[in-house]
Design an enzyme around this catalytic site. Structure first.
Site, mmCIF file in Angstrom:
data_model
loop_
_atom_site.group_PDB
_atom_site.id
_atom_site.type_symbol
_atom_site.label_atom_id
_atom_site.label_comp_id
_atom_site.label_asym_id
_atom_site.label_seq_id
_atom_site.Cartn_x
_atom_site.Cartn_y
_atom_site.Cartn_z
ATOM 1 N N GLY A 1 0.663 -0.899 0.000
ATOM 2 C CA GLY A 1 -0.196 -0.176 -0.055
ATOM 3 C C GLY A 1 0.799 1.487 0.106
ATOM 4 O O GLY A 1 1.808 1.285 0.553
ATOM 5 N N GLY B 1 1.985 -8.262 -5.956
ATOM 6 C CA GLY B 1 2.653 -8.702 -6.923
ATOM 7 C C GLY B 1 4.269 -9.504 -5.773
ATOM 8 O O GLY B 1 5.022 -9.634 -6.606
ATOM 9 N N GLY C 1 5.402 -7.084 4.304
ATOM 10 C CA GLY C 1 5.097 -8.335 3.270
ATOM 11 C C GLY C 1 6.644 -7.811 2.069
ATOM 12 O O GLY C 1 6.554 -8.921 1.875
ATOM 13 N N ASP D 1 1.440 2.020 8.847
ATOM 14 C CA ASP D 1 0.441 1.257 10.365
ATOM 15 C C ASP D 1 1.550 1.783 11.136
ATOM 16 O O ASP D 1 1.516 1.303 12.484
ATOM 17 C CB ASP D 1 0.007 -0.068 9.637
ATOM 18 C CG ASP D 1 -1.648 -0.392 8.748
ATOM 19 O OD1 ASP D 1 -1.871 0.772 9.169
ATOM 20 O OD2 ASP D 1 -1.846 -1.196 8.869
ATOM 21 N N ARG E 1 -24.234 13.091 19.696
ATOM 22 C CA ARG E 1 -24.230 12.545 18.752
ATOM 23 C C ARG E 1 -23.301 12.016 19.468
ATOM 24 O O ARG E 1 -21.989 11.844 20.159
ATOM 25 C CB ARG E 1 -24.381 12.237 17.596
ATOM 26 C CG ARG E 1 -25.688 12.765 16.991
ATOM 27 C CD ARG E 1 -25.660 12.738 15.624
ATOM 28 N NE ARG E 1 -26.639 13.274 14.244
ATOM 29 C CZ ARG E 1 -26.952 13.459 13.724
ATOM 30 N NH1 ARG E 1 -26.441 14.273 13.003
ATOM 31 N NH2 ARG E 1 -28.180 14.107 13.242
ATOM 32 N N GLY F 1 -5.525 -0.050 10.545
ATOM 33 C CA GLY F 1 -4.937 -0.714 11.336
ATOM 34 C C GLY F 1 -5.481 -1.947 11.452
ATOM 35 O O GLY F 1 -6.088 -1.918 12.217
ATOM 36 N N ARG F 2 -4.643 -2.505 10.845
ATOM 37 C CA ARG F 2 -5.870 -3.929 10.663
ATOM 38 C C ARG F 2 -5.257 -5.221 11.608
ATOM 39 O O ARG F 2 -6.281 -5.889 12.258
ATOM 40 C CB ARG F 2 -5.143 -4.795 9.385
ATOM 41 C CG ARG F 2 -5.959 -5.521 8.345
ATOM 42 C CD ARG F 2 -5.256 -5.999 6.936
ATOM 43 N NE ARG F 2 -3.601 -5.780 6.617
ATOM 44 C CZ ARG F 2 -3.946 -5.369 5.036
ATOM 45 N NH1 ARG F 2 -4.684 -5.911 4.497
ATOM 46 N NH2 ARG F 2 -2.532 -5.052 4.849
ATOM 47 N N GLU G 1 -9.414 -0.066 12.441
ATOM 48 C CA GLU G 1 -10.641 -1.324 11.527
ATOM 49 C C GLU G 1 -10.347 -3.434 11.921
ATOM 50 O O GLU G 1 -11.025 -3.592 11.949
ATOM 51 C CB GLU G 1 -10.365 -1.423 10.040
ATOM 52 C CG GLU G 1 -8.446 -1.729 9.866
ATOM 53 C CD GLU G 1 -8.175 -1.174 8.717
ATOM 54 O OE1 GLU G 1 -8.879 -1.077 7.837
ATOM 55 O OE2 GLU G 1 -7.350 -1.583 8.296
ATOM 56 N N ARG H 1 -4.511 7.342 3.665
ATOM 57 C CA ARG H 1 -2.855 6.767 2.725
ATOM 58 C C ARG H 1 -2.461 8.362 1.908
ATOM 59 O O ARG H 1 -1.437 7.940 1.158
ATOM 60 C CB ARG H 1 -3.396 5.948 2.126
ATOM 61 C CG ARG H 1 -2.844 4.395 3.191
ATOM 62 C CD ARG H 1 -2.190 3.017 2.651
ATOM 63 N NE ARG H 1 -2.582 3.010 1.199
ATOM 64 C CZ ARG H 1 -3.449 1.479 0.705
ATOM 65 N NH1 ARG H 1 -3.750 0.956 1.704
ATOM 66 N NH2 ARG H 1 -3.280 1.220 -0.317
HETATM 67 O O1 F6P Z 1 -0.786 -1.535 5.492
HETATM 68 C C1 F6P Z 1 -1.570 -0.467 5.787
HETATM 69 C C2 F6P Z 1 -3.005 -0.589 5.548
HETATM 70 O O2 F6P Z 1 -3.541 0.996 5.854
HETATM 71 C C3 F6P Z 1 -3.037 -0.693 6.244
HETATM 72 O O3 F6P Z 1 -3.863 -0.451 7.434
HETATM 73 C C4 F6P Z 1 -5.074 -1.619 5.409
HETATM 74 O O4 F6P Z 1 -5.873 -2.389 6.204
HETATM 75 C C5 F6P Z 1 -4.356 -1.969 4.541
HETATM 76 O O5 F6P Z 1 -3.377 -1.030 3.844
HETATM 77 C C6 F6P Z 1 -5.677 -1.066 3.234
HETATM 78 O O6 F6P Z 1 -4.952 -2.052 1.520
HETATM 79 P P1 F6P Z 1 -6.188 -1.507 0.520
HETATM 80 O O7 F6P Z 1 -5.656 -0.166 0.170
HETATM 81 O O8 F6P Z 1 -5.296 -2.467 -0.487
HETATM 82 O O9 F6P Z 1 -7.560 -2.181 0.677
#
Ligand code: F6P
Length: 359
Positions: free
Chosen positions: A10, A74, A116, A139, A174, A182-183, A234, A286
């Protein structure tokens, strides 16, 4: 010396500043620099390899994205390939990549990417390629470095969103639930939640119970503060470990995680009777211009990467170990994934100022 630069995974604000600094630092040593387009696709005949010159990298340090493009599909060791019947298989194209790099006269590579991409770089090093890594991710989940570039910009974007949600939440009494990226690691949620003075912060490292979240909202309500801000990563999960997964990933891609804010908003509204709304900040985190901090860090990383090539630090990545930029073996950095330490002072301070983690 003829080197190549690639960006994988990403994108993150600051990539262009790394490309620029690495290129200029290499050119000043009299080297030739190539840019591999779209991860390693340019080395697999699926995209181009372009010359990187002082002209190519002019005026890009402040721009988000990457002039080299990127992909998170890739991996040359398991490259997705579509069959005539439409189905997908994964094929190992690493030997083809190495041959093509050799044919182009590439003697060393700078691979800019997250965990990765760095793992792929390490596997290529083990097959004889001469690669130096530059850690990248919004992240902040790569170990061995105090921080990665892109993180500060993403946190800043999230704080701006929280600030804006605050005023509308207060006006309407509200509960606003903001989902940030943040996976697996909750650094963006934690840092933006604490800086943006959220009331509840939910991160993957601290499983939550819905009762506790609702109690935090209602305690606040009873104290006269009728609105609340909840920031959720997330990938945050409840005690059963159920993250919300949305959408179909493309072949060769990591799982897509998301949708937790919407689910939480519904449950909290049902349980508390308070009006709840949700928002997913998504890829805004991003994009855009890197902050000054990220631009400087990215530039330092780019310069240090060229130096690491000069020093023959194959299989190492550049890293910030305050106040210095150092190199660390990629294997060491990847050994243990970096996660929020629940006993860290940021978490302790957050609790001390009244933020609930739902635990
Ligand atoms: O690894 C960075 C990240 O921003 C994660 O927090 C997020 O889950 C992921 O990329 C989203 O990636 P994509 O753009 O492939 O959906």
């Amino acid at each position: 010396m003829r080197i190549a630069i690639s960006t994988g995974g990403g994108d993150a604000p600051g990539l262009n500043a790394v490309i620029r600094a690495a290129t200029l630092s290499a050119l000043s040593r009299g080297w030739t620099v190539l840019g591999i387009k779209r991860g390693y696709a340019g080395l697999l005949g699926d995209d181009e390899v372009i010359p990187l010159t002082a002209d190519t990298v002019r005026g890009i340090a402040h721009l988000g994205g990457t002039i080299l493009r990127t992909t998170n599909r890739g991996n040359p060791f398991s490259f997705p390939k579509q069959q005539p019947d439409g189905s997908w298989v994964e094929v190992d194209r690493s030997d083809e990549l190495i041959d093509n790099a050799r044919n182009l006269g590439i003697q060393a590579m700078i691979s800019i990417g997250g965990d990765g991409s760095l793992a792929i770089a390490q596997r290529l090093v083990e097959k004889g390629m001469r690669i130096v890594g530059v850690p990248k991710t919004i992240d902040n989940d790569v170990a061995g470095t105090v921080t990665t570039f892109g993180f500060d910009t993403a946190v800043q974007t999230a704080i701006e969103a929280i600030d804006k949600l605050h005023t509308t939440a207060e006006s309407h009494d509200r509960v606003m639930v903001l989902e940030v990226m943040g996976r697996d690691a909750g650094f963006i949620a934690l840092h933006s939640g604490v800086s943006g003075t959220a009331d509840v912060v939910l991160i993957p490292e601290i499983p939550w119970r819905i009762e506790n979240i609702c109690k935090a909202v209602m305690d606040r309500d009873r104290s006269g503060r009728k609105f609340a801000i909840i920031v959720v990563a997330e990938g945050a999960t409840d005690e059963k470990g159920e993250a919300s997964i949305i959408g179909e990933s493309m072949p060769g891609q990591d799982r897509r995680v998301g949708g937790i804010a919407q689910r939480l908003a519904k449950v909290i509204q049902d349980r508390t009777g308070k009006e709840c709304r949700s928002m997913v900040l998504g890829h805004l985190q991003r994009g855009g211009m890197p902050t000054g901090y990220d631009r400087l860090l990215a530039t330092r990383f780019g310069g240090a990467a060229a130096q690491a090539v000069a020093d023959g630090k194959w299989g190492h990545m550049v890293a910030l170990q305050t106040p210095n930029i150092v190199t660390v073996p990629i294997t060491e950095a990847l050994r243990t994934p970096k996660r929020v330490d629940p006993s860290h002072d940021v978490v302790r301070t957050a609790r001390a100022v009244g933020i609930s983690f739902g635990d």
